[in-house]
Write a protein that holds these residues in place. Structure first.
Motif, PDB file in Angstrom:
ATOM      1  N   GLU A   5       0.840  -1.197   0.000  1.00  0.00           N
ATOM      2  CA  GLU A   5       0.000   0.000   0.000  1.00  0.00           C
ATOM      3  C   GLU A   5       0.878   1.252   0.000  1.00  0.00           C
ATOM      4  N   MET A   6       1.925   1.222   0.824  1.00  0.00           N
ATOM      5  CA  MET A   6       2.857   2.354   0.872  1.00  0.00           C
ATOM      6  C   MET A   6       3.520   2.571  -0.478  1.00  0.00           C
ATOM      7  N   GLN A   7       3.933   1.491  -1.112  1.00  0.00           N
ATOM      8  CA  GLN A   7       4.600   1.626  -2.405  1.00  0.00           C
ATOM      9  C   GLN A   7       3.641   2.185  -3.443  1.00  0.00           C
ATOM     10  N   ARG A   8       2.384   1.720  -3.372  1.00  0.00           N
ATOM     11  CA  ARG A   8       1.377   2.212  -4.302  1.00  0.00           C
ATOM     12  C   ARG A   8       1.189   3.726  -4.142  1.00  0.00           C
ATOM     13  N   GLU A   9       1.133   4.152  -2.900  1.00  0.00           N
ATOM     14  CA  GLU A   9       1.004   5.584  -2.626  1.00  0.00           C
ATOM     15  C   GLU A   9       2.223   6.350  -3.128  1.00  0.00           C
ATOM     16  N   SER A  10       3.401   5.761  -2.917  1.00  0.00           N
ATOM     17  CA  SER A  10       4.629   6.410  -3.393  1.00  0.00           C
ATOM     18  C   SER A  10       4.551   6.630  -4.892  1.00  0.00           C
TER      19      SER A  10
END
Lengths: 323, 323, 323, 323, 323
Positions: free
Chosen positions: E238-243
Motif C-alpha cells: 500500500e505504501m509503495q502504491r502511494e509512493s
C-alpha cells in the motif's frame, strides 16, 4: 413454456403443458422444471401464480424487468432473481435479461424473456441419466442455473480484459491512435457488470446462510464455489478499473510530454532566429547615414555576429538539457 | 387540514375538522388519516399535539424544516420525517419539501407545507373499496405514503440520467459545445438527492427491524421492497457520479489533445518559415560589399536553400509523427 | 469563578465563592452550577479537585488545552471535554476554546478560559423559573451546555456555505477574479471543524449508550437530538468539501479552455502571416538578378499569392473548427 | 545491560548483572527493570531466555529488527514490540529503533539497540521515591515506557506540521521557490509515522481489552490516555496529508495560471506585430512597379494602417478580458 | 511424485510410490509428505483421490489453475490452495504457480506443476533429525510450506521497493529519462501481488479461528506469525502504491514547470524582438517620401528606440519575476 419432469430414472419433456398436467406433476413425487418464456403474457402468469400459489409481491418481481438481483424466502418456495448478461454487436454493447427462478419442494420454475443457449446446455445435462442433476434435489438444479449464468459473466470479463490489454499496448507503444471513447466504454461495461454482480454475490452470500428446508446441506459446497467465482470476478473487475485509471494517467502524461517536446522545438528555432532576423532587418533599413553599411567587412562581421548569437543560444539550450 | 376516515366498508372525508370531531374518531374503531397543510399555524399544531398527546420534541421536528429523514418511536406513536423532492424550472432546480408522518394505532397524521399530487393519488386509491389500503392497517398506509415519495425520486434520477447521457454524447462526439456549469449542476443534484436518500434508506432499515406493536408483520415485505428501491437509487446515483467523473476526465484529455494539435500546427509553420525569413532578411541587407548579391544565380541558389531547409524540416516532423 | 445554585423554586448566584461555601452546597440538596474561568490558576484547580475529589487524570485533561473532545466516566462524576469554535476577523480565522464539563450528582462544573456569550444565554434561561433547566437534573443542564456549543458550529457551517456559494458564482460566471488561497482557506476551515465535530459526535454516541446513575432516561431524546445535529453538520461539511473539489476541477478545466483559446488566436495569426512575411522578405532581397522584380504585374501577382495563402489557411482553420 | 530494582522504599541500580543475581531478584519480592542494549549478542539473549523462560517465537521477535508493533500474551509474560521514531539530520530523515518490552509479574525487560534519552528520563523518574512509578506495578512501568515513546511521535508531528506551514506560506505567497522534493519528503515522513502508529494504536486497543492477571485495572485510565494520543496523532497526520494534497493542487493550478499569463503576453505582442511586420515587409519589396511607393503620403498612410490594426487588436483583446 | 515418511526417529524417501505403498503408509503411524508434480495427469489424480478419499470439488480445485487462495474443511482433511509467486526475466515479469496442500491426520499432500527451490529447502529441513518439523504434527508441516511461500513474496516486495526507489531518484534528481511504462509495470506488479496476498491473509485469518482436530493449539503462534507477515506485506504494498501515485504527481508537476520555463524563454525573446523587427521593417520600406531616412542621426535614434523598448520589456519581465 416447456416442462421437463426428471428423476434418477425419469426424463420426460412436454411443450405447452396445461394447468391440469402441471397440477398432477406438482402433487406427484417427481421433480420437474417449468421454463416459462412468455413473461409478458399476464394471463398465463396469473394462472401459474394460482397453480403454484405465488405471492403477489413475487409475481410483481417476475414481471418487472431489470430488477436488482435478490433472493427472497416465501412460505413454500424461494424466489431468486438474477440478471443474464451477454455482449452484443461484437462486444460493443452489453445487454441484460432478467431470469427469475422459483425454487419449490419438487419443482423449479424459470421465467425468461428469450431462450438462451445456456438453458439448452442445462437441458442436455438433464438428459444424461448419470449426471448429478438427475440425482440431487431441486436446490442443486437452481444452483446449476445460476452457475451457468455466472459463467457467462466470465466471458464478458475476458472480453474487457482483452480490450484493455489492446488499449494498454496502444498507449505504451504510442503506435496506434487511442480513441478516448474506447476507454470510456470499457469503464462503462465494468460499471454495468459490477452493478449486476455485486447483488448477485450478496444473494449467494445470503443463500449460504439460509436455513430453509428447501436448501439441503449437500449443495452448500457448490454454492460456496459460485460465491467465490463472483468474488473473483469482482476482484478482477476492480483490477481492470484500476488499470484503466492508470492508463488514462499515463496517456495524459504522455500528451504533456509530447506537448513539451513540441514547445521546445518551437522555442529553440524561434529564439535563435528571431534576434537574427531583427539584426538582418536593421541592416535592411534605408537610412542615408548608416556607417556600417559601407564598411568593407561589415557583411562578414554581421555573419560572425549571427553565428556567435546562435552558438550562445545553442550552448544555453544544451546546458538546460533541452536537447 | 382534511380528515379521511376509512375502513373496509367506510370512506368518509371532511375538511377542517374541529378538535371534538377528531377526538371522537380517535376513540372510535375506524382508521383515519389527518392531513395537515397548515404547518406554520403554531396554534393549530399545539391543539393537535394536545389531542394526540404529541411529545414536544416530536412537535419541534414537525415544525422545523429541512430535517434529516428519520424514524423515532414514542410511547404511543411513531414519528417518520421524510423529504419530498421534485424538480422545478424544467429540471433546473431541485426543491425539497418536508413531510412528517405520525403513525398511531388507528390514525396516520401527515404534515406538509403545500399539497402535492402524490397525495391526491393516495386519496384516489383510498376511495377504491377493494384496495389493500382499506383492508390493511395504518402501517400499510404509512408505507404507501413513503412508497409514493420514493417513487418521485426515480423521476429525478431519470432526469439526471438523461442529461448526463446528453452530456456524454456532446463530449464524445465533440459536436456541441459543452457547458462546464451543466456538469457541475448535475453533480450538485446527485449530491442533493443522496443527502436525502441515504437517511431515508437508513430509516427504512430501522423500520424493518422495529419491534413495535404498531408495525404488523404483514407489511414487512412491502417495507423491504421500498428499502430495496432506495438501495437501487443510491447505486444508480453512484454510477452517474462515476460517469460524470469519467466524462470530466475525457473532456480534460480532449482539451489537451486539441491544444497539442494547435501547438503542432504553429510549431510546424513557425519552425519552417522563421529560418527562411531570416535568410531572406540577410539578402535584404544594404551592405555595400555583399558578393552573393551580384552572382548570376544567387537568387535561384537562395530558392534552392529555401526549399532544402523546408524539405529537411518536413522530413524531421514526419519522422516525429507530428503529421 | 461564579456559582449558581438552582432548583424548581430556587435561584441563587454568587461570585468568587470560597471552599467552605462550595462544600456546604455540595452536601446540600440543591443543584448548582460552578463556572470556573480561571483555568490557568493551578492553586485554585488543586483546591477544587480536593473539594470535589477530582481524579488527577481528569484534572490534567482540564488543564491541557486543545484536547480531543471526549467523555469519561469516573467514580462519582462524568468528565466531558468539548471545543467551542467561533470565527474571528470577520470569518477569516476559526478559533477554538476548550470547555470541560464535570457532571456530578447535584452539580455541574464548567471550566473555560474566556467568558462566552452562549454561557450568558444559559444564565438567562436558568433565571426563568418555568424552564426545563430548573426542573430537570444536572444531566439536562450538561446537555443544554453542549447543545449551545453545537449550535455555534452551525454558524460556522453557514459562513462556509455562503463563502463557497460566492466562490461558485465567481467561477461559473467567470466574472470576478478567483483567489486560490480563498478555496484553500475554506478547505482548511472544513478540516478544522471536522476535527472537532467527529469526536463530539462520538462523545454523544457514547453518552447515548452510557449506563450511569448520573444519566437519567428522560434526557435521552435530547441527547439523540444533538447527536443528529452533529451528524447533519458532518454531512453538510462533506457536501461542501465535495463542492470545493468540483469547483477546483471546473476552475482547472476553465483555465485549460482559456489557454486553448489564447493558443488558437496566436496560431491562426502566426500561421497566416509568417509565410506571407517570408514571401515579402524574398522580394525585399537585393539580388541583382531577380526577374520577377521587373515584371509589370509582379507586385499585384504577389498580392494575389498573399490573399490566396491566407484564404487557404482560413479555410483550413474553419474546417478544423478553430473559430 | 543494566538492572534497576525498585519498590516503594527501594532503589538499587547495577550494571552488567550476572545470571545468578538476576535469578535472585526474580525469585524475590521486589520489582525490577532489566534494560538490555546488547540485542546483537545472541549468547546473552539465549542466557536471558533461559533465566526468564522466554518462548523461542518471542525471542525471534526481539532479535529481528523493524517488526510491526504488536502485543502478545505468553504463559507468564506479555511481549510488547514498539518502534521508537526520531528525526536525524535536522529533521531531514526519520530513523526507527525497535524497543521490545517483556512485562512479567515483578519485572520489565526492555531490549533496545542504542541508549535513548527518554530512557534516562524514566531512570530519573524512578529515582523519585514519591513517584507513581515506584508505587504502582510493572504494568504501569510498561505504560510509562510506551507513553515516553509516543510522546516522541508528537515531536515528529510538530516538525512536519511546521514544515508544511512553511510550504503553505511559500505556495500561497508565491514568494519563495517551492521545491517539489520537499513536498514529496513530507509525504514520505507522514507515511512512515503512520506505518508505525497504526499498529501501535491497535496494540493499545488490544491492551485495553486484555484480561490478564499482569494487567491491573488501576492502569486502564493511563492506557486509555496513550491510546487517545495515538488516535489524535493519526487524525493530525491525516489532516497534514490532506493539506499537502490541497497544496499540490493549488501549486498545479498556480502553474497553469502563470502559464496562461505568459501565453497571453506572447499572443498579444505577436498577434499585434506579426501582421504589421508583414505589411512593412510588403513595402520593403523591390518591385519596380509599386505605385504606393511614390504616393506622397504613402508612408503616413501606412503608419495610419499600422495604428489602426493595433487599435483593433487591442480592442479585441480588451473585450476578451485578456488584460 | 515423491513420498517422504518422517517422524522423530524416521526419515524415509521414495520416488514414484505406487498406490499400495501409499495405502500402507496411510494406515501406519508415521507422518508422511506426498509431493505430486504431475498435476496434469488426470488418471494419477483420480487414483490418488480414491486412495485418500478426496471429494470431487477438492479435486477440481487442485486441477484448475490460478485459483483464488483459500482454505476449505472437508470431512477428514483440510484443503489449502495458495499461489507461489516468483519473478522472471530479471524482475520484469511476475509468474504465479498454484500449490494445493491437503492436510490430513498423518499426511500432507502437495500438488504443484513445477519443482521449486523452496520445496528443496523443506526437504533439507526434514532431514535434520532435531528440527521442529520432525517432532511437530502435519499442521506444522503445512504451516512451514505456507511460510516458505510467503517468504518468497518478500523477495518480490523488495524488488518492487528497489525499483521504485530508483524511479524516485530519477524523478527527483531529474537526471535520467523516466520511462512511464516502468511506473505502469511496477503498479501492475503491486496489483498482482495484492490479488494473491489478500486472500492468503484471509485464509490464514480463517485458519487461526479454525476449530478442527487436525489443527493443534501448539501451531497457533506460528500461524499468527505468517498472518502478521501477510499484513505487513500488504501495508508495504500500500505504501509503495502511494509512493508511485505521489511520484507520478511530482513527475506531472515537473513537466508543467519545465513547460512553463520553455514558454517563458520563448515569450521573453519573442516579445522583445518582434516589435523591434517591425520597426526595422518600417525603415526598410522603400517609400519615396520618408523624412526620417534622411535625418542625420536617424539611424542612431532608431538604435536608441531599440534599446529603450528592450529595456522596458526586460524591466517588465523582471517585475513579473519571469527571470
Amino acid at each position: 413454456m416447456e416442462i421437463i419432469a426428471f428423476g434418477e430414472h425419469l426424463f420426460y419433456k412436454q411443450s405447452q403443458p396445461n394447468a391440469e398436467e402441471i397440477k398432477t406433476l406438482l402433487e406427484g413425487d417427481h421433480k420437474f422444471w417449468l421454463n416459462v418464456t412468455e413473461t409478458k403474457d399476464s394471463a398465463l402468469l396469473q394462472e401459474l401464480s394460482e397453480v403454484f400459489d405465488i405471492h403477489s409481491m413475487a409475481l410483481n418481481d417476475i414481471k418487472e424487468k431489470r430488477q436488482r438481483p435478490k433472493i427472497e424466502e416465501y412460505n413454500h418456495f424461494i424466489l431468486i432473481v438474477v440478471q443474464m448478461l451477454y455482449s452484443k454487436n461484437h462486444g460493443l454493447d452489453i445487454e441484460s435479461e432478467q431470469v427469475s427462478i422459483i425454487l419449490g419442494k419438487n419443482y423449479v420454475i424459470t421465467f425468461q424473456e428469450t431462450p438462451f443457449d445456456i438453458f439448452d446446455q442445462i437441458r442436455v445435462r438433464l438428459e444424461n441419466p448419470h449426471g448429478r442433476m438427475r440425482k440431487l434435489g431441486t436446490d442443486y438444479f437452481a444452483y446449476a442455473l445460476i452457475d451457468a449464468i455466472v459463467d457467462e459473466y466470465y466471458l464478458l470479463l475476458e472480453n474487457i480484459t482483452d480490450r484493455i490489454e489492446i488499449l494498454e499496448d496502444s498507449i505504451i507503444s504510442q503506435d496506434r491512435k487511442v480513441r478516448l471513447s474506447e476507454i470510456y466504454h470499457q469503464r462503462k461495461y465494468i460499471q454495468q457488470i459490477k452493478k449486476v454482480i455485486w447483488p448477485t454475490r450478496e444473494l449467494l452470500s445470503i443463500w449460504r446462510k439460509l436455513e430453509n428446508p428447501l436448501i439441503k446441506k449437500r449443495t452448500s459446497p457448490f454454492i460456496n464455489d459460485v460465491y467465490e467465482q463472483t468474488v473473483e470476478i469482482i476482484e478482477n473487475l476492480e483490477m481492470q478499473r484500476e488499470s484503466i485509471t492508470t492508463l488514462v494517467e499515463i496517456f495524459m502524461t504522455d500528451i504533456s510530454l509530447k506537448q513539451n517536446e513540441v514547445m521546445k522545438t518551437l522555442t529553440i528555432i524561434a529564439t535563435i532566429f528571431i534576434p537574427l532576423t531583427f539584426l538582418a532587418g536593421v541592416y535592411g533599413m534605408n537610412f542615408e547615414f548608416m556607417p556600417e553599411l559601407s564598411w568593407k567587412y561589415g557583411y562578414w562581421l554581421t555573419w560572425l555576429v549571427f553565428i556567435g548569437i546562435s552558438a550562445i543560444m545553442v550552448f544555453y539550450f544544451k546546458r538546460k538539457k533541452w536537447f
